[in-house]
Design a protein around this motif. Structure first.
Motif, PDB file in Angstrom:
ATOM      1  N   LEU A   1      47.427  45.879  45.363  1.00  0.00           N
ATOM      2  CA  LEU A   1      47.061  45.933  43.951  1.00  0.00           C
ATOM      3  C   LEU A   1      47.509  47.229  43.272  1.00  0.00           C
ATOM      4  O   LEU A   1      48.026  47.184  42.137  1.00  0.00           O
ATOM      5  CB  LEU A   1      45.547  45.747  43.802  1.00  0.00           C
ATOM      6  CG  LEU A   1      45.062  45.247  42.439  1.00  0.00           C
ATOM      7  CD1 LEU A   1      45.612  43.870  42.134  1.00  0.00           C
ATOM      8  CD2 LEU A   1      43.535  45.229  42.392  1.00  0.00           C
TER       9      LEU A   1
ATOM     10  N   MET B   1      51.125  46.726  42.368  1.00  0.00           N
ATOM     11  CA  MET B   1      51.290  45.802  41.259  1.00  0.00           C
ATOM     12  C   MET B   1      51.004  46.520  39.939  1.00  0.00           C
ATOM     13  O   MET B   1      51.728  46.351  38.948  1.00  0.00           O
ATOM     14  CB  MET B   1      50.351  44.592  41.423  1.00  0.00           C
ATOM     15  CG  MET B   1      50.526  43.518  40.364  1.00  0.00           C
ATOM     16  SD  MET B   1      49.291  42.187  40.475  1.00  0.00           S
ATOM     17  CE  MET B   1      49.664  41.512  42.082  1.00  0.00           C
ATOM     18  N   GLN B   2      49.961  47.315  39.928  1.00  0.00           N
ATOM     19  CA  GLN B   2      49.649  48.092  38.725  1.00  0.00           C
ATOM     20  C   GLN B   2      50.797  49.019  38.351  1.00  0.00           C
ATOM     21  O   GLN B   2      51.133  49.171  37.173  1.00  0.00           O
ATOM     22  CB  GLN B   2      48.368  48.896  38.936  1.00  0.00           C
ATOM     23  CG  GLN B   2      47.104  48.065  38.948  1.00  0.00           C
ATOM     24  CD  GLN B   2      45.845  48.919  39.042  1.00  0.00           C
ATOM     25  OE1 GLN B   2      45.930  50.134  39.140  1.00  0.00           O
ATOM     26  NE2 GLN B   2      44.690  48.281  39.002  1.00  0.00           N
TER      27      GLN B   2
ATOM     28  N   TYR C   1      53.679  47.044  36.680  1.00  0.00           N
ATOM     29  CA  TYR C   1      53.377  46.527  35.343  1.00  0.00           C
ATOM     30  C   TYR C   1      52.796  47.618  34.430  1.00  0.00           C
ATOM     31  O   TYR C   1      52.117  47.314  33.447  1.00  0.00           O
ATOM     32  CB  TYR C   1      52.400  45.351  35.438  1.00  0.00           C
ATOM     33  CG  TYR C   1      53.047  44.084  35.951  1.00  0.00           C
ATOM     34  CD1 TYR C   1      53.899  43.349  35.142  1.00  0.00           C
ATOM     35  CD2 TYR C   1      52.818  43.645  37.253  1.00  0.00           C
ATOM     36  CE1 TYR C   1      54.504  42.187  35.609  1.00  0.00           C
ATOM     37  CE2 TYR C   1      53.423  42.488  37.726  1.00  0.00           C
ATOM     38  CZ  TYR C   1      54.262  41.766  36.898  1.00  0.00           C
ATOM     39  OH  TYR C   1      54.868  40.628  37.365  1.00  0.00           O
TER      40      TYR C   1
ATOM     41  N   ALA D   1      47.575  47.148  31.509  1.00  0.00           N
ATOM     42  CA  ALA D   1      48.071  46.755  32.828  1.00  0.00           C
ATOM     43  C   ALA D   1      47.001  46.873  33.908  1.00  0.00           C
ATOM     44  O   ALA D   1      46.878  46.015  34.780  1.00  0.00           O
ATOM     45  CB  ALA D   1      49.289  47.597  33.197  1.00  0.00           C
TER      46      ALA D   1
ATOM     47  N   THR E   1      45.931  43.520  35.978  1.00  0.00           N
ATOM     48  CA  THR E   1      46.184  43.393  37.411  1.00  0.00           C
ATOM     49  C   THR E   1      44.884  43.262  38.195  1.00  0.00           C
ATOM     50  O   THR E   1      44.829  42.562  39.217  1.00  0.00           O
ATOM     51  CB  THR E   1      46.990  44.596  37.935  1.00  0.00           C
ATOM     52  OG1 THR E   1      46.364  45.813  37.523  1.00  0.00           O
ATOM     53  CG2 THR E   1      48.409  44.555  37.411  1.00  0.00           C
TER      54      THR E   1
ATOM     55  N   VAL F   1      43.971  39.697  38.032  1.00  0.00           N
ATOM     56  CA  VAL F   1      44.715  38.901  39.016  1.00  0.00           C
ATOM     57  C   VAL F   1      43.906  38.770  40.305  1.00  0.00           C
ATOM     58  O   VAL F   1      43.853  37.699  40.916  1.00  0.00           O
ATOM     59  CB  VAL F   1      46.088  39.546  39.303  1.00  0.00           C
ATOM     60  CG1 VAL F   1      46.753  38.898  40.518  1.00  0.00           C
ATOM     61  CG2 VAL F   1      46.999  39.415  38.090  1.00  0.00           C
TER      62      VAL F   1
ATOM     63  N   LEU G   1      53.244  38.565  34.099  1.00  0.00           N
ATOM     64  CA  LEU G   1      51.881  38.855  34.542  1.00  0.00           C
ATOM     65  C   LEU G   1      50.887  37.818  34.037  1.00  0.00           C
ATOM     66  O   LEU G   1      49.962  37.434  34.764  1.00  0.00           O
ATOM     67  CB  LEU G   1      51.470  40.256  34.073  1.00  0.00           C
ATOM     68  CG  LEU G   1      50.119  40.793  34.560  1.00  0.00           C
ATOM     69  CD1 LEU G   1      50.032  40.753  36.077  1.00  0.00           C
ATOM     70  CD2 LEU G   1      49.909  42.211  34.052  1.00  0.00           C
TER      71      LEU G   1
ATOM     72  N   TRP H   1      54.910  43.540  46.525  1.00  0.00           N
ATOM     73  CA  TRP H   1      53.598  42.917  46.395  1.00  0.00           C
ATOM     74  C   TRP H   1      53.669  41.412  46.203  1.00  0.00           C
ATOM     75  O   TRP H   1      52.653  40.718  46.325  1.00  0.00           O
ATOM     76  CB  TRP H   1      52.835  43.563  45.245  1.00  0.00           C
ATOM     77  CG  TRP H   1      53.515  43.500  43.908  1.00  0.00           C
ATOM     78  CD1 TRP H   1      54.249  44.478  43.314  1.00  0.00           C
ATOM     79  CD2 TRP H   1      53.522  42.397  42.995  1.00  0.00           C
ATOM     80  NE1 TRP H   1      54.720  44.059  42.096  1.00  0.00           N
ATOM     81  CE2 TRP H   1      54.288  42.786  41.873  1.00  0.00           C
ATOM     82  CE3 TRP H   1      52.955  41.121  43.006  1.00  0.00           C
ATOM     83  CZ2 TRP H   1      54.500  41.943  40.789  1.00  0.00           C
ATOM     84  CZ3 TRP H   1      53.162  40.278  41.928  1.00  0.00           C
ATOM     85  CH2 TRP H   1      53.934  40.688  40.828  1.00  0.00           C
ATOM     86  N   HIS H   2      54.849  40.855  45.907  1.00  0.00           N
ATOM     87  CA  HIS H   2      54.972  39.400  45.769  1.00  0.00           C
ATOM     88  C   HIS H   2      54.767  38.684  47.107  1.00  0.00           C
ATOM     89  O   HIS H   2      54.258  37.559  47.149  1.00  0.00           O
ATOM     90  CB  HIS H   2      56.365  39.030  45.237  1.00  0.00           C
ATOM     91  CG  HIS H   2      56.581  39.361  43.798  1.00  0.00           C
ATOM     92  ND1 HIS H   2      56.252  38.507  42.770  1.00  0.00           N
ATOM     93  CD2 HIS H   2      57.109  40.464  43.205  1.00  0.00           C
ATOM     94  CE1 HIS H   2      56.558  39.067  41.613  1.00  0.00           C
ATOM     95  NE2 HIS H   2      57.089  40.265  41.853  1.00  0.00           N
TER      96      HIS H   2
END
Length: 413
Positions: A40, A43-44, A47, A53, A57, A60, A108, A174-175
């Motif tokens: 996480l 990801m932050q 984005y 953001a 996130t 999510v 996102l 992170w995907h």
């Protein structure tokens, strides 16, 4: 044991295979959430150019919990009215497809939309699994399998923390951890072969035809749902925030964050094992023990900066959740009749996952007042300490729920 009337209808008898299958599908919600927790922060970072953001996130991560909280009572009613198996299989299919989509998505908001769908599927899966556990088993067997849903899910979550951190270190970043969701498809043939529609002592179809729809059993379990909500808010402080806590303590790589998070979350199955071994204790004593663990764990995190002590504190706090949550779920399911088992499961799941959604929001709000994440966790330790003291006073005054969950089950049969 199954009743004589049930045996007379030749309904299958559930065994370990069925118990473990129901338990395993409950892993999907908890494992899916912690799978992406270690990545996480990254990801932050990716984005950071998006407005809000940090909030988006975090959504999510937690929006599936909100969907479970909002829709579990509705799912419980649908399950009681229309049956379990078909909805079970549809939900697992949707979970696998929607869960894996963020591997390919880059927007996102589209990722959040896919997570909303995942949450709806999880609401259905968890509610049906809990209801079927209550339908297939009774007494100590029911307590065992409901406890296993939390304890074993926590073991899987420990593994998923490590896997999520490791996969997050691959070139896709992170995907990559989202691909693991697709593995849920393996449950479909098992559900098709081994799961059956349970019957009550009076045929479900006949009951639905001649009796009005039963309301949600607020009087029986409303206060337990409130206790579950509070306990879940405290419980999710560690699974949701541990990556940020470790980051604040100087840990900077996804794999190490995942490994440290996994060690901390070992406390959940340890707590569930403690609950199982102490199942004959009065409920109020177990509540004292659970909230004392929360108190000690949060206090260690807030007051000691050493990384090893931080992980130890997180482990002890997780033990509190491992005791409190299976206790409350078993207690809830013991207080509702067969005809309302879906609603009972839905009420518990709604409270539990509403806590999942609210926990990071409350942490952020308290952190804004207290001066950051670590001081906020210290405040939660103070709150849990107050609850533990209240529960202890009730124990000493011989007030509150003095029976064991096993006695509650015996009285409900």
């Amino acid at each position: 044991m199954r009743s004589a009337s049930t045996l007379a209808r030749s309904e299958p008898v559930a065994g370990n295979l069925h118990g473990w299958l129901l338990v395993a599908t409950c892993w999907l919600a908890s494992a899916g959430a912690v799978l992406i927790a270690p990545v996480l922060p990254f990801m932050q970072r990716d984005y950071a150019h998006e407005p809000h953001a940090v909030l988006l996130t975090m959504i999510v991560l937690v929006v599936p919990g909100l969907m479970i909280a909002l829709f579990s009572p509705l799912v419980g009613s649908l399950v009681d009215l229309f049956g379990r198996k078909r909805l079970y299989m549809v939900a697992v299919t949707i979970y696998a497809i929607a869960g894996a989509l963020p591997f390919w998505l880059t927007d996102l908001h589209a990722i959040i939309a896919s997570r909303i769908v995942v949450g709806l599927a999880e609401a259905t899966i968890n509610t049906i699994a809990a209801a079927l556990t209550a339908n297939y088993f009774s007494g100590a067997e029911r307590q065992k399998w409901l406890t296993m849903q939390h304890g074993s899910a926590a073991v899987v979550a420990v593994v998923m923390f490590t896997i999520g951190g490791a996969l997050g270190s691959l070139p896709s970043g992170w995907h990559t951890p989202f691909l693991v969701y697709g593995c849920a498809i393996v449950f479909l043939p098992l559900i098709a072969i081994f799961i059956w529609e349970p019957e009550s002592d009076t045929h479900t179809e006949h009951v639905a035809a001649v009796q009005p729809r039963l309301p949600f059993p607020w009087r029986e379990i409303g206060h337990l749902c409130a206790m579950t909500l509070f306990s879940a808010i405290m419980f999710f402080v560690i699974p949701v925030q541990i990556s940020f806590v470790l980051n604040a303590r100087g840990v900077a790589t996804p794999a190490v964050i995942g490994f440290g998070s996994a060690i901390a979350n070992i406390g959940i199955p340890v707590g569930a094992f403690v609950f199982h071994r102490l199942g004959r204790w009065p409920i109020n004593r177990l509540l004292v023990l659970a909230y004392a663990c929360f108190t000690v764990g949060f206090s260690l995190i807030a007051s000691v900066t050493d990384l090893n002590v931080t992980i130890l504190g997180a482990l002890i706090a997780c033990m509190g959740g491992g005791i409190a949550l299976p206790l409350l779920e078993t207690w809830v399911m013991a207080r509702v009749p067969f005809a309302q088992s879906g609603r009972g499961a839905g009420g518990y799941m709604a409270s539990f996952f509403l806590g999942n959604f609210l926990s990071p929001l409350i942490v952020a709000a308290v952190g804004g007042v207290a001066g950051g994440l670590i001081p906020a966790i210290g405040r939660f330790g103070m709150v849990c300490g107050g609850v533990a003291v209240i529960a202890l006073v009730l124990v000493l005054a011989k007030r509150g729920p003095r029976e064991s969950v096993q006695a509650v089950h015996a009285g409900a049969q």
